[in-house]
Design a protein around this motif. Sequence first.
Motif, mmCIF file in Angstrom:
data_model
loop_
_atom_site.group_PDB
_atom_site.id
_atom_site.type_symbol
_atom_site.label_atom_id
_atom_site.label_comp_id
_atom_site.label_asym_id
_atom_site.label_seq_id
_atom_site.Cartn_x
_atom_site.Cartn_y
_atom_site.Cartn_z
ATOM 1 N N SER A 780 0.569 -1.471 -0.385
ATOM 2 C CA SER A 780 -0.346 0.264 0.398
ATOM 3 C C SER A 780 0.745 1.349 0.120
ATOM 4 C CB SER A 780 -0.634 -0.036 0.981
ATOM 5 O OG SER A 780 -1.067 1.179 0.991
ATOM 6 N N LEU A 781 0.373 2.244 -1.031
ATOM 7 C CA LEU A 781 0.627 3.245 -0.458
ATOM 8 C C LEU A 781 0.047 4.545 -0.405
ATOM 9 C CD1 LEU A 781 3.658 3.789 -3.772
ATOM 10 C CD2 LEU A 781 3.818 3.190 -1.544
ATOM 11 N N SER A 782 -1.162 3.654 0.417
ATOM 12 C CA SER A 782 -1.880 5.018 0.502
ATOM 13 C C SER A 782 -2.154 5.760 1.541
ATOM 14 C CB SER A 782 -2.836 3.886 1.099
ATOM 15 O OG SER A 782 -2.717 2.927 1.980
ATOM 16 N N ILE A 789 5.698 4.703 4.888
ATOM 17 C CA ILE A 789 4.916 6.138 5.597
ATOM 18 C C ILE A 789 5.692 7.177 5.445
ATOM 19 C CG2 ILE A 789 5.087 5.682 8.241
ATOM 20 C CD1 ILE A 789 2.234 7.040 6.446
ATOM 21 N N GLU A 790 7.032 6.411 6.255
ATOM 22 C CA GLU A 790 7.678 7.741 5.663
ATOM 23 C C GLU A 790 8.568 8.616 4.475
ATOM 24 O OE1 GLU A 790 9.619 8.968 8.338
ATOM 25 O OE2 GLU A 790 8.181 7.696 9.541
ATOM 26 N N PHE A 791 8.457 7.366 2.945
ATOM 27 C CA PHE A 791 8.517 8.375 2.199
ATOM 28 C C PHE A 791 7.274 8.872 1.533
ATOM 29 C CE2 PHE A 791 6.988 7.380 -2.314
ATOM 30 C CZ PHE A 791 8.220 7.718 -2.946
ATOM 31 N N GLY A 796 4.558 14.486 0.272
ATOM 32 C CA GLY A 796 4.000 15.432 0.795
ATOM 33 C C GLY A 796 4.042 16.379 1.718
ATOM 34 N N GLU A 797 5.424 16.338 2.431
ATOM 35 C CA GLU A 797 5.597 17.275 2.704
ATOM 36 C C GLU A 797 6.468 18.527 1.342
ATOM 37 O OE1 GLU A 797 9.460 17.097 5.369
ATOM 38 O OE2 GLU A 797 7.834 16.068 7.096
ATOM 39 N N LYS A 798 6.992 17.914 0.888
ATOM 40 C CA LYS A 798 6.980 18.152 -0.770
ATOM 41 C C LYS A 798 6.495 19.046 -1.450
ATOM 42 C CE LYS A 798 11.560 16.046 -1.067
ATOM 43 N NZ LYS A 798 12.768 15.115 -1.590
ATOM 44 N N CYS A 799 5.436 18.461 -0.975
ATOM 45 C CA CYS A 799 4.379 19.304 -2.602
ATOM 46 C C CYS A 799 3.992 20.633 -2.424
ATOM 47 C CB CYS A 799 2.822 18.327 -2.069
ATOM 48 S SG CYS A 799 2.273 16.208 -2.320
#
Length: 891
Positions: A780-782, A789-791, A796-799
């Motif tokens: 899962s990459l949900s 989850i760390e990836f 998400g931080e870079k979005c």
Amino acid sequence: MAGERIEYDNQFTTAFELLESYRDILRTALSRAGLSCDSVDYVSKRFCADKGLIFSLQPAYQPSNLPFHEFCRKVGFAEHIMSAMRERFWRNFHLFRHQEEAISAILDGIPTVLATGTGSGKTESFLLPILNHCLKTNAPGIKSILLYPMNALANDQIDRLSRYASNSKITFGILTGATPEDPPEDAEYPENHIISRREMRETPPDILLTNYVMLERLLTARKWRPIIDGCRDSLAYLVLDELHTYRGTKATHLMFLLKRLREQTETCPLLIGASATLAQEGGYISGTTFDQDALDDFLRSVLDVEEYRLVTPDYEVEQTEPMAWPTISSIPDHEIRDSADSLEKCRLLGDLLGERVPVSFWLSDEPFWTSDIGGRLNRHPFLVELTHSLQESGAKTFAEITNLYKELCPREISGEQAALTVKAWLNALSIIATDFSDERPALDLRLHVFLRGLTGFLHRCLSCGSFHPDGSDICPECGSPLFLVDREDVHACVAKVRERALSAVLDHEEDDGPDTFFVKVWHLKHAENSDTPNGIRCTQAVGIGAESIPRENVILPFTHALEGELQLAKHDIQSFQEIKKRRIFLADPIHPREHLRNLVLAILQQLPQKERRLLGFIDDRERASHDSMAISDELVSRFFEVILASIAPEIGPRLSIDQALDAIKAYVIDLVEEDMLDDVGKNVFEEIELWFFRLIGEPVRFAPSRSGLLAVRDLDEYAELEQQVLELFLRERAINFRCQNPMSESRYIKFQKHWALNKRQIYCDPAARPETQKETKCISLSPNSKEYIEFILQVGEKCEDFEDPELASEQEIKRLQKKAGSDAILRAIESLAEKGVIYRTSETAPCRYSLNPEHVLLCISEDSEEMPDRHPSYRHKSSLHFSTKVFRTNL
């Protein structure tokens, strides 16, 4: 020159490589546990799991005065025995004196016990009279029963019996729990080898190999009555091999079994016993000293006889006068191998002797040790003193032999120079033994390597500072308690304090009180690089030794002392569940006995092709089954990896998956057409597709060594996030390949076959999660992902479209980051799907994804670390063989 040159490393070189391989596995385990490079080096240098190489001297037994053919005529042996032994040895060979004594006693009908060492010919001593009796007796029925305490020992005698009974009327069979009821289909066996239980009942063999458990069944089960009734008038010999193993209730059980067997036969079979350790000093019977009365009582009780003949060996004692120490200008080349040319071998001998050795000597037919050069080498002061030292004081480690050379050498040399010179001596002795194999060596060395399993968690002794695996509560070096090591500081141990004592037992015990707590413990002399915090200094309250420590609760009493050698500080963790996370796990969870398999594989690779056989003992039936399957599987895997590396020069370093599989199949067809494979190799290659997809289908987190095996074509052409996503797909082996021939009944590849058969896919929408694991294996990459989850958070931080709400809680921000990261990854996956690099399971959401195999490359390189190639000759078709079988034996 006698013998045949064999191109493989000698046993000494192999042993050094084994120890280094063992250390490599240890270092890998420590690195996997998260230790720094400095900590890995610190632990590995002080880790005690082996004793290095230990050398002992095989005693020289006194030979008989009579050549074997004259002895045969003297005792009336059949002509077949003479020719069979000549075929195995040579024309004018001699038995040992103790062999002649045992054979003569057996032929005279005297109960006989052979108490001679390993390699002394015990088996021939009782087997030759039995074979002679079988040849001269025409009556049907079992004529001899050979009892072995373990099935593996009985199995090991089959080839020997096959050689001796070949071209004769003698039949033999082995009856154990593994003996099939009916003969296996299409199995090829010698005509005189009776394979199945049904055949044994219908036509009992002349010689039956079995164990005492099966003997009891023969005597009690109705269906085996034909065998017992059939040997009522024929059983002449009953052999008990490894006689020393029958102790206590086992010996009593055996004694009554033998009595019952004798009561059911009319022949009163002659009892013969054999043991390599029965009558030695400090042996099984007396404990510390040889006690003839204790030995007599033991043998008379087990054999149920009044008189017997105990055969012990006679040793040759040679006094060799050493010559003067030769002048040596340089350190001999210790890397010369058995496969070196004659010039290099003569140069090595010349460096040891301090004189020139002509090549013509090596190429001549002159025996080595009786030659002038061999005589001088035999009188070298180092060889003379080493022989004397091994005879007088027993086995020595490589370090002790190195010190011996350093002490004897008349010039000043370093320990490293002495070690290199001793290695050169070992190489020279191995080369001589190989190239002049028909000769008796001047120094018959036996090599021993003792390794402890890399299991459980890392422990340390606070007294001597040595590190150890699981397996003992007490340090084998000094007898002090062992404590678990803290992963955050390898200089510190973790202990439980209870009533002014340190306990190595960390989990909760009934007598733990409210004042019990966890501490870090340092021994100050071992904590030179550790940042020890302020704490209490203490010293041991009593002298601690193995005899004073209660095994069920290993403790170390202490008292406060300002000058004490121990320092204690309260641990920052006081929960046992959290403390457990600070332990250092040594074994690979996927391959927990990797060191054992490396040991077996290295030895098998070192042996000549026709001699690749190992006899191993495991005292756990389940482990024996698992390890035999795993070792057999790894033999096949390594063999195929060599094949995979062999196609690289012909095709190129990077192939698509389909290209690589086609190239391997074409390569195999060439091998078959050129008759380069034996029957086992041909059968293995029938499963080639299954192996191939298993090799490339195992995710990298389960097989880190294969991280560079696959690559995505033209990866640099994609955006940064797309590259990261593709590498993640590659690591998880989420590739849309399918094995066309799953072979549910595969013969050779059974271990972890699911990597070849199970599809692996990735999804971002939680609704795409499969209902069952049987449907497919998914990652899962949900936002709810566990593995990545760390990836997802990093993405998400870079979005750019993610805005950090100022008033949101930390938990809410993290939830939003997960959502943004998962959405961004899904957009990258969809972009790659539009480009045809990734497959969708459906055109409508929710769906799962996998890589298009056309965009996946197999990376093969001559220098690839992932393709082990310790033996470069395996790259050539002419030396490709796979004929090693691994059997599971229930012990």
